[in-house]
Design a protein around this motif. Structure first.
Motif, PDB file in Angstrom:
ATOM      1  N   ASN A 103      -1.438   5.250 -21.734  1.00 31.68           N
ATOM      2  CA  ASN A 103      -1.791   3.751 -21.886  1.00 31.68           C
ATOM      3  C   ASN A 103      -0.725   3.011 -21.431  1.00 31.68           C
ATOM      4  N   CYS A 104      -0.861   2.745 -20.188  1.00 37.71           N
ATOM      5  CA  CYS A 104       0.331   1.791 -19.546  1.00 37.71           C
ATOM      6  C   CYS A 104      -0.252   0.797 -18.557  1.00 37.71           C
ATOM      7  N   ASN A 105       0.200   0.036 -17.758  1.00 37.10           N
ATOM      8  CA  ASN A 105      -0.224  -1.216 -17.063  1.00 37.10           C
ATOM      9  C   ASN A 105      -0.149  -0.663 -15.776  1.00 37.10           C
ATOM     10  N   TYR A 106      -1.102   0.295 -15.455  1.00 39.29           N
ATOM     11  CA  TYR A 106      -0.662   0.601 -13.927  1.00 39.29           C
ATOM     12  C   TYR A 106      -1.374  -0.213 -12.938  1.00 39.29           C
ATOM     13  N   LYS A 107      -2.084  -1.296 -13.269  1.00 36.47           N
ATOM     14  CA  LYS A 107      -2.586  -2.258 -12.296  1.00 36.47           C
ATOM     15  C   LYS A 107      -1.432  -3.057 -11.868  1.00 36.47           C
ATOM     16  N   ALA A 108      -0.545  -3.557 -12.600  1.00 36.81           N
ATOM     17  CA  ALA A 108       0.549  -3.989 -12.439  1.00 36.81           C
ATOM     18  C   ALA A 108       1.692  -3.490 -11.595  1.00 36.81           C
ATOM     19  N   TYR A 109       1.776  -2.074 -11.762  1.00 36.21           N
ATOM     20  CA  TYR A 109       2.564  -1.331 -11.039  1.00 36.21           C
ATOM     21  C   TYR A 109       1.994  -1.126  -9.730  1.00 36.21           C
ATOM     22  N   ILE A 110       0.579  -0.987  -9.593  1.00 36.35           N
ATOM     23  CA  ILE A 110       0.104  -0.894  -8.110  1.00 36.35           C
ATOM     24  C   ILE A 110       0.297  -1.920  -7.454  1.00 36.35           C
ATOM     25  N   GLU A 111       0.238  -3.202  -8.204  1.00 35.89           N
ATOM     26  CA  GLU A 111       0.336  -4.379  -7.364  1.00 35.89           C
ATOM     27  C   GLU A 111       1.701  -4.506  -6.956  1.00 35.89           C
ATOM     28  N   GLU A 112       2.714  -4.411  -7.650  1.00 35.13           N
ATOM     29  CA  GLU A 112       4.388  -4.173  -7.495  1.00 35.13           C
ATOM     30  C   GLU A 112       4.541  -3.331  -6.232  1.00 35.13           C
ATOM     31  N   ILE A 113       4.068  -2.045  -6.329  1.00 37.14           N
ATOM     32  CA  ILE A 113       4.345  -0.930  -5.405  1.00 37.14           C
ATOM     33  C   ILE A 113       3.809  -1.332  -4.043  1.00 37.14           C
ATOM     34  N   LYS A 126       5.524  -4.146  -1.675  1.00 36.01           N
ATOM     35  CA  LYS A 126       6.985  -4.063  -1.487  1.00 36.01           C
ATOM     36  C   LYS A 126       7.084  -3.445  -0.220  1.00 36.01           C
ATOM     37  N   PRO A 127       8.330  -3.589   0.809  1.00 30.31           N
ATOM     38  CA  PRO A 127       8.279  -3.058   2.190  1.00 30.31           C
ATOM     39  C   PRO A 127       8.080  -1.570   1.654  1.00 30.31           C
ATOM     40  N   TYR A 128       7.480  -0.909   2.669  1.00 27.85           N
ATOM     41  CA  TYR A 128       7.221   0.552   2.349  1.00 27.85           C
ATOM     42  C   TYR A 128       7.680   1.349   3.965  1.00 27.85           C
ATOM     43  N   ILE A 129       8.033   2.615   3.530  1.00 19.87           N
ATOM     44  CA  ILE A 129       8.447   3.443   4.673  1.00 19.87           C
ATOM     45  C   ILE A 129       7.253   4.701   4.590  1.00 19.87           C
ATOM     46  N   VAL A 149       6.812   6.434 -11.496  1.00 25.92           N
ATOM     47  CA  VAL A 149       7.424   6.557 -10.366  1.00 25.92           C
ATOM     48  C   VAL A 149       6.626   7.104  -9.076  1.00 25.92           C
ATOM     49  N   LYS A 150       5.460   7.517  -9.242  1.00 26.38           N
ATOM     50  CA  LYS A 150       4.390   8.241  -8.290  1.00 26.38           C
ATOM     51  C   LYS A 150       3.132   7.755  -8.729  1.00 26.38           C
ATOM     52  N   CYS A 151       2.335   7.339  -7.524  1.00 25.10           N
ATOM     53  CA  CYS A 151       0.776   7.362  -8.007  1.00 25.10           C
ATOM     54  C   CYS A 151       0.160   7.727  -6.879  1.00 25.10           C
ATOM     55  N   ALA A 152      -1.309   8.288  -6.876  1.00 29.92           N
ATOM     56  CA  ALA A 152      -1.960   8.667  -5.901  1.00 29.92           C
ATOM     57  C   ALA A 152      -3.453   7.782  -6.145  1.00 29.92           C
ATOM     58  N   PHE A 193      11.900  -0.514  -2.232  1.00 30.28           N
ATOM     59  CA  PHE A 193      10.886  -0.342  -1.452  1.00 30.28           C
ATOM     60  C   PHE A 193       9.906   0.990  -1.822  1.00 30.28           C
ATOM     61  N   THR A 194       8.922   1.101  -1.131  1.00 25.43           N
ATOM     62  CA  THR A 194       7.893   1.957  -1.360  1.00 25.43           C
ATOM     63  C   THR A 194       7.922   3.170  -0.382  1.00 25.43           C
ATOM     64  N   LYS A 195       7.956   4.332  -0.619  1.00 29.12           N
ATOM     65  CA  LYS A 195       7.695   5.417   0.203  1.00 29.12           C
ATOM     66  C   LYS A 195       6.443   5.950  -0.006  1.00 29.12           C
ATOM     67  N   ILE A 196       5.507   6.097   1.230  1.00 23.70           N
ATOM     68  CA  ILE A 196       4.231   6.746   1.201  1.00 23.70           C
ATOM     69  C   ILE A 196       4.490   8.163   1.648  1.00 23.70           C
ATOM     70  N   LYS A 197       4.203   8.971   0.430  1.00 22.36           N
ATOM     71  CA  LYS A 197       4.727  10.333   0.527  1.00 22.36           C
ATOM     72  C   LYS A 197       3.788  11.256   1.571  1.00 22.36           C
ATOM     73  N   THR A 198       2.317  10.763   1.310  1.00 19.19           N
ATOM     74  CA  THR A 198       1.282  11.523   2.062  1.00 19.19           C
ATOM     75  C   THR A 198       0.355  10.732   2.045  1.00 19.19           C
ATOM     76  N   CYS A 199      -0.651  10.810   2.848  1.00 17.68           N
ATOM     77  CA  CYS A 199      -2.070  10.295   2.936  1.00 17.68           C
ATOM     78  C   CYS A 199      -3.113  11.437   3.559  1.00 17.68           C
ATOM     79  N   TRP A 200      -4.389  11.542   3.299  1.00 19.50           N
ATOM     80  CA  TRP A 200      -5.380  12.348   4.144  1.00 19.50           C
ATOM     81  C   TRP A 200      -6.638  11.615   3.759  1.00 19.50           C
ATOM     82  N   LEU A 201      -7.568  12.166   4.863  1.00 16.91           N
ATOM     83  CA  LEU A 201      -8.980  11.963   4.590  1.00 16.91           C
ATOM     84  C   LEU A 201      -9.829  13.103   3.872  1.00 16.91           C
TER      85      LEU A 201
END
Length: 129
Positions: free
Chosen positions: A13-23, A26-29, A77-80, A101-109
């Motif tokens: 039970n956490c405010n992940y919506k605010a976290y997603i908006e924040e992350i 941010k600039p990302y790599i 610290v991480k979300c998918a 900043f945010t790091k994009i660890k991985t992405c896929w289709l």
């Protein structure tokens, strides 16, 4: 110690919506893994840079919800996040919070509706916090 949660098992039970908006604002790599995948888009599960940018744009504009989050000391610290890409595919993007900043660890289709049948529940917490 970090705690890993999956929406099919239990979610804190956490405010992940605010976290997603924040992350996502941010600039990302991109991780080396993502950069390698972007260089070899001929594999069926790989995403293009255009597709990744589209996914981030769509996540920013919609009420995207994570299916997995990792927490350390009550902080995410991480979300998918998985979102619809087209009529046949979804995009999954894994974001890491690195402070400034945010790091994009991985992405896929994935094919739409192609969800893990072999979810390893032993990796995840089983009690809501």
């Amino acid at each position: 110690m970090n705690k890993l949660y999956h929406k099919e098992i239990c979610f804190p039970n956490c405010n992940y919506k605010a976290y997603i908006e924040e992350i996502i604002n941010k600039p990302y790599i991109l991780s080396h893994h993502v950069l390698e995948w972007l260089e070899t888009p001929n594999r069926s599960h790989n995403i293009t840079l255009k597709g990744l940018n589209y996914a981030i744009y769509k996540i920013r504009r919609t009420n995207a919800q994570p299916f997995e989050i990792e927490m350390k000391d009550d902080k995410i610290v991480k979300c998918a996040i998985r979102i619809k890409y087209n009529n046949k595919q979804d995009i999954t993007v894994v974001f890491l919070d690195k402070g400034d900043f945010t790091k994009i660890k991985t992405c896929w289709l994935n094919k739409n509706g192609d969800f893990h049948k072999s979810l390893d529940i032993t990796k995840y917490e089983r009690e809501n916090i």
